[in-house]
Design a protein around this motif. Structure first.
Motif, PDB file in Angstrom:
ATOM      1  N   ALA A  46      -9.641   9.847  -3.953  1.00  0.00           N
ATOM      2  CA  ALA A  46      -8.745   9.450  -5.048  1.00  0.00           C
ATOM      3  C   ALA A  46      -7.384  10.121  -4.897  1.00  0.00           C
ATOM      4  O   ALA A  46      -6.343   9.475  -5.115  1.00  0.00           O
ATOM      5  CB  ALA A  46      -9.366   9.795  -6.395  1.00  0.00           C
ATOM      6  N   MET A  47      -7.372  11.373  -4.496  1.00  0.00           N
ATOM      7  CA  MET A  47      -6.099  12.079  -4.310  1.00  0.00           C
ATOM      8  C   MET A  47      -5.301  11.475  -3.157  1.00  0.00           C
ATOM      9  O   MET A  47      -4.089  11.241  -3.285  1.00  0.00           O
ATOM     10  CB  MET A  47      -6.352  13.571  -4.073  1.00  0.00           C
ATOM     11  N   VAL A  48      -5.959  11.227  -2.031  1.00  0.00           N
ATOM     12  CA  VAL A  48      -5.274  10.643  -0.868  1.00  0.00           C
ATOM     13  C   VAL A  48      -4.784   9.241  -1.204  1.00  0.00           C
ATOM     14  O   VAL A  48      -3.630   8.874  -0.904  1.00  0.00           O
ATOM     15  CB  VAL A  48      -6.192  10.651   0.370  1.00  0.00           C
ATOM     16  N   ALA A  49      -5.639   8.419  -1.812  1.00  0.00           N
ATOM     17  CA  ALA A  49      -5.233   7.055  -2.175  1.00  0.00           C
ATOM     18  C   ALA A  49      -4.081   7.091  -3.176  1.00  0.00           C
ATOM     19  O   ALA A  49      -3.136   6.281  -3.083  1.00  0.00           O
ATOM     20  CB  ALA A  49      -6.421   6.285  -2.750  1.00  0.00           C
ATOM     21  N   GLY A  50      -4.125   8.016  -4.121  1.00  0.00           N
ATOM     22  CA  GLY A  50      -3.041   8.143  -5.094  1.00  0.00           C
ATOM     23  C   GLY A  50      -1.730   8.538  -4.436  1.00  0.00           C
ATOM     24  O   GLY A  50      -0.669   7.983  -4.740  1.00  0.00           O
ATOM     25  N   LEU A  51      -1.802   9.504  -3.506  1.00  0.00           N
ATOM     26  CA  LEU A  51      -0.581   9.924  -2.805  1.00  0.00           C
ATOM     27  C   LEU A  51       0.003   8.799  -1.953  1.00  0.00           C
ATOM     28  O   LEU A  51       1.219   8.591  -1.919  1.00  0.00           O
ATOM     29  CB  LEU A  51      -0.863  11.152  -1.941  1.00  0.00           C
ATOM     30  N   ILE A  52      -0.859   8.074  -1.270  1.00  0.00           N
ATOM     31  CA  ILE A  52      -0.380   6.939  -0.466  1.00  0.00           C
ATOM     32  C   ILE A  52       0.204   5.868  -1.381  1.00  0.00           C
ATOM     33  O   ILE A  52       1.240   5.267  -1.079  1.00  0.00           O
ATOM     34  CB  ILE A  52      -1.524   6.379   0.414  1.00  0.00           C
ATOM     35  N   GLY A  53      -0.482   5.627  -2.503  1.00  0.00           N
ATOM     36  CA  GLY A  53       0.026   4.642  -3.469  1.00  0.00           C
ATOM     37  C   GLY A  53       1.394   5.025  -4.004  1.00  0.00           C
ATOM     38  O   GLY A  53       2.286   4.178  -4.140  1.00  0.00           O
ATOM     39  N   ILE A  54       1.597   6.292  -4.309  1.00  0.00           N
ATOM     40  CA  ILE A  54       2.891   6.763  -4.805  1.00  0.00           C
ATOM     41  C   ILE A  54       3.955   6.648  -3.714  1.00  0.00           C
ATOM     42  O   ILE A  54       5.088   6.243  -3.976  1.00  0.00           O
ATOM     43  CB  ILE A  54       2.772   8.213  -5.329  1.00  0.00           C
ATOM     44  N   ALA A  55       3.579   6.993  -2.481  1.00  0.00           N
ATOM     45  CA  ALA A  55       4.543   6.954  -1.381  1.00  0.00           C
ATOM     46  C   ALA A  55       5.029   5.531  -1.100  1.00  0.00           C
ATOM     47  O   ALA A  55       6.196   5.320  -0.767  1.00  0.00           O
ATOM     48  CB  ALA A  55       3.926   7.559  -0.132  1.00  0.00           C
ATOM     49  N   LEU A 110      -5.726  -5.905  -2.230  1.00  0.00           N
ATOM     50  CA  LEU A 110      -5.428  -4.480  -2.102  1.00  0.00           C
ATOM     51  C   LEU A 110      -6.538  -3.630  -2.727  1.00  0.00           C
ATOM     52  O   LEU A 110      -7.018  -2.658  -2.121  1.00  0.00           O
ATOM     53  CB  LEU A 110      -4.084  -4.160  -2.758  1.00  0.00           C
ATOM     54  N   VAL A 111      -6.962  -3.984  -3.920  1.00  0.00           N
ATOM     55  CA  VAL A 111      -8.045  -3.250  -4.591  1.00  0.00           C
ATOM     56  C   VAL A 111      -9.345  -3.381  -3.795  1.00  0.00           C
ATOM     57  O   VAL A 111     -10.090  -2.405  -3.626  1.00  0.00           O
ATOM     58  CB  VAL A 111      -8.223  -3.749  -6.049  1.00  0.00           C
ATOM     59  N   ALA A 112      -9.625  -4.578  -3.267  1.00  0.00           N
ATOM     60  CA  ALA A 112     -10.841  -4.788  -2.470  1.00  0.00           C
ATOM     61  C   ALA A 112     -10.810  -3.933  -1.211  1.00  0.00           C
ATOM     62  O   ALA A 112     -11.825  -3.303  -0.834  1.00  0.00           O
ATOM     63  CB  ALA A 112     -10.991  -6.262  -2.123  1.00  0.00           C
ATOM     64  N   VAL A 113      -9.659  -3.874  -0.530  1.00  0.00           N
ATOM     65  CA  VAL A 113      -9.533  -3.060   0.691  1.00  0.00           C
ATOM     66  C   VAL A 113      -9.724  -1.583   0.357  1.00  0.00           C
ATOM     67  O   VAL A 113     -10.441  -0.862   1.070  1.00  0.00           O
ATOM     68  CB  VAL A 113      -8.169  -3.324   1.379  1.00  0.00           C
ATOM     69  N   ILE A 114      -9.109  -1.126  -0.716  1.00  0.00           N
ATOM     70  CA  ILE A 114      -9.246   0.277  -1.134  1.00  0.00           C
ATOM     71  C   ILE A 114     -10.713   0.599  -1.431  1.00  0.00           C
ATOM     72  O   ILE A 114     -11.230   1.636  -1.007  1.00  0.00           O
ATOM     73  CB  ILE A 114      -8.346   0.571  -2.358  1.00  0.00           C
ATOM     74  N   LEU A 115     -11.400  -0.309  -2.127  1.00  0.00           N
ATOM     75  CA  LEU A 115     -12.814  -0.082  -2.457  1.00  0.00           C
ATOM     76  C   LEU A 115     -13.705  -0.144  -1.217  1.00  0.00           C
ATOM     77  O   LEU A 115     -14.649   0.647  -1.093  1.00  0.00           O
ATOM     78  CB  LEU A 115     -13.288  -1.079  -3.511  1.00  0.00           C
ATOM     79  N   ILE A 116     -13.422  -1.074  -0.304  1.00  0.00           N
ATOM     80  CA  ILE A 116     -14.225  -1.172   0.923  1.00  0.00           C
ATOM     81  C   ILE A 116     -14.061   0.093   1.766  1.00  0.00           C
ATOM     82  O   ILE A 116     -15.051   0.652   2.265  1.00  0.00           O
ATOM     83  CB  ILE A 116     -13.850  -2.436   1.721  1.00  0.00           C
ATOM     84  N   ILE A 117     -12.820   0.569   1.913  1.00  0.00           N
ATOM     85  CA  ILE A 117     -12.600   1.814   2.669  1.00  0.00           C
ATOM     86  C   ILE A 117     -13.296   2.977   1.973  1.00  0.00           C
ATOM     87  O   ILE A 117     -13.910   3.825   2.626  1.00  0.00           O
ATOM     88  CB  ILE A 117     -11.087   2.071   2.838  1.00  0.00           C
ATOM     89  N   TYR A 118     -13.235   3.005   0.636  1.00  0.00           N
ATOM     90  CA  TYR A 118     -13.907   4.062  -0.119  1.00  0.00           C
ATOM     91  C   TYR A 118     -15.411   4.052   0.139  1.00  0.00           C
ATOM     92  O   TYR A 118     -16.012   5.107   0.386  1.00  0.00           O
ATOM     93  CB  TYR A 118     -13.622   3.906  -1.616  1.00  0.00           C
ATOM     94  N   VAL A 119     -16.019   2.883   0.103  1.00  0.00           N
ATOM     95  CA  VAL A 119     -17.465   2.771   0.339  1.00  0.00           C
ATOM     96  C   VAL A 119     -17.805   3.204   1.758  1.00  0.00           C
ATOM     97  O   VAL A 119     -18.798   3.913   1.984  1.00  0.00           O
ATOM     98  CB  VAL A 119     -17.960   1.335   0.041  1.00  0.00           C
ATOM     99  N   ILE A 120     -16.989   2.800   2.733  1.00  0.00           N
ATOM    100  CA  ILE A 120     -17.241   3.197   4.126  1.00  0.00           C
ATOM    101  C   ILE A 120     -17.156   4.719   4.273  1.00  0.00           C
ATOM    102  O   ILE A 120     -18.032   5.347   4.897  1.00  0.00           O
ATOM    103  CB  ILE A 120     -16.257   2.482   5.071  1.00  0.00           C
TER     104      ILE A 120
END
Length: 160
Positions: free
Chosen positions: A52-61, A78-88
């Motif tokens: 969540a921290m890494v995704a948040g920082l990338i999202g802010i950047a 975008l949300v699907a890709v974020i969730l798929i990467i999270y699950v992986i």
């Protein structure tokens, strides 16, 4: 009298207790399944926080670039890709942490068993020494009784 084998064993046991023993005793006090499950859960929690921290920082950047071209379809993708990467990532950490903590528990358990075995060996060395000392005391007492009984004859034989 000091027994060299016993002293070596005592030093080995004390060294283990001071270094690895404290952690090994804690680890091996759990059933393997409980230990692995607890640490897997903790790993999943920390992985989620880190992701969540890494995704948040990338999202802010990249927020300006994403918002300029954002449509409903792109937002869903975008949300699907974020969730798929999270699950992986979560599954990878789940598997890795399970293997790591199973191995850690098995190794700790093996070292604790070796420690227990060495304690038994040390105990047997003490018992063996105590038995030989007890036997020496018995022989000494027998000699003293014989001397007390036949002291006149022994003294005359020694003077001769």
């Amino acid at each position: 009298m000091l027994n060299e084998e016993r002293v070596k064993l005592m030093v080995q046991l004390a060294s283990y207790e001071q270094k690895e023993g404290k952690e090994d005793f804690k680890v091996s006090s759990y059933y393997k399944k409980d230990y692995v499950s607890f640490h897997r859960l903790a790993t999943m929690i920390w992985t989620t926080i880190g992701y969540a921290m890494v995704a948040g920082l990338i999202g802010i950047a990249y927020m300006d670039q994403v918002l300029e071209e954002l449509t409903l379809v792109k937002a869903i993708i975008l949300v699907a890709v974020i969730l798929i990467i999270y699950v992986i990532v979560l599954v990878a950490y789940w598997i890795a942490s399970g293997r790591f903590y199973q191995k850690k528990h098995s190794e700790a358990r093996t070292r604790v068993k070796k420690y227990s075995h060495n304690l038994l060996v040390l105990n047997k060395l003490y018992e063996k020494e105590n038995m030989s000392m007890d036997r020496l005391i018995e022989v000494r007492e027998t000699i003293l009784r014989l001397y007390a009984r036949y002291s006149k004859i022994v003294d005359k034989g020694v003077q001769f």
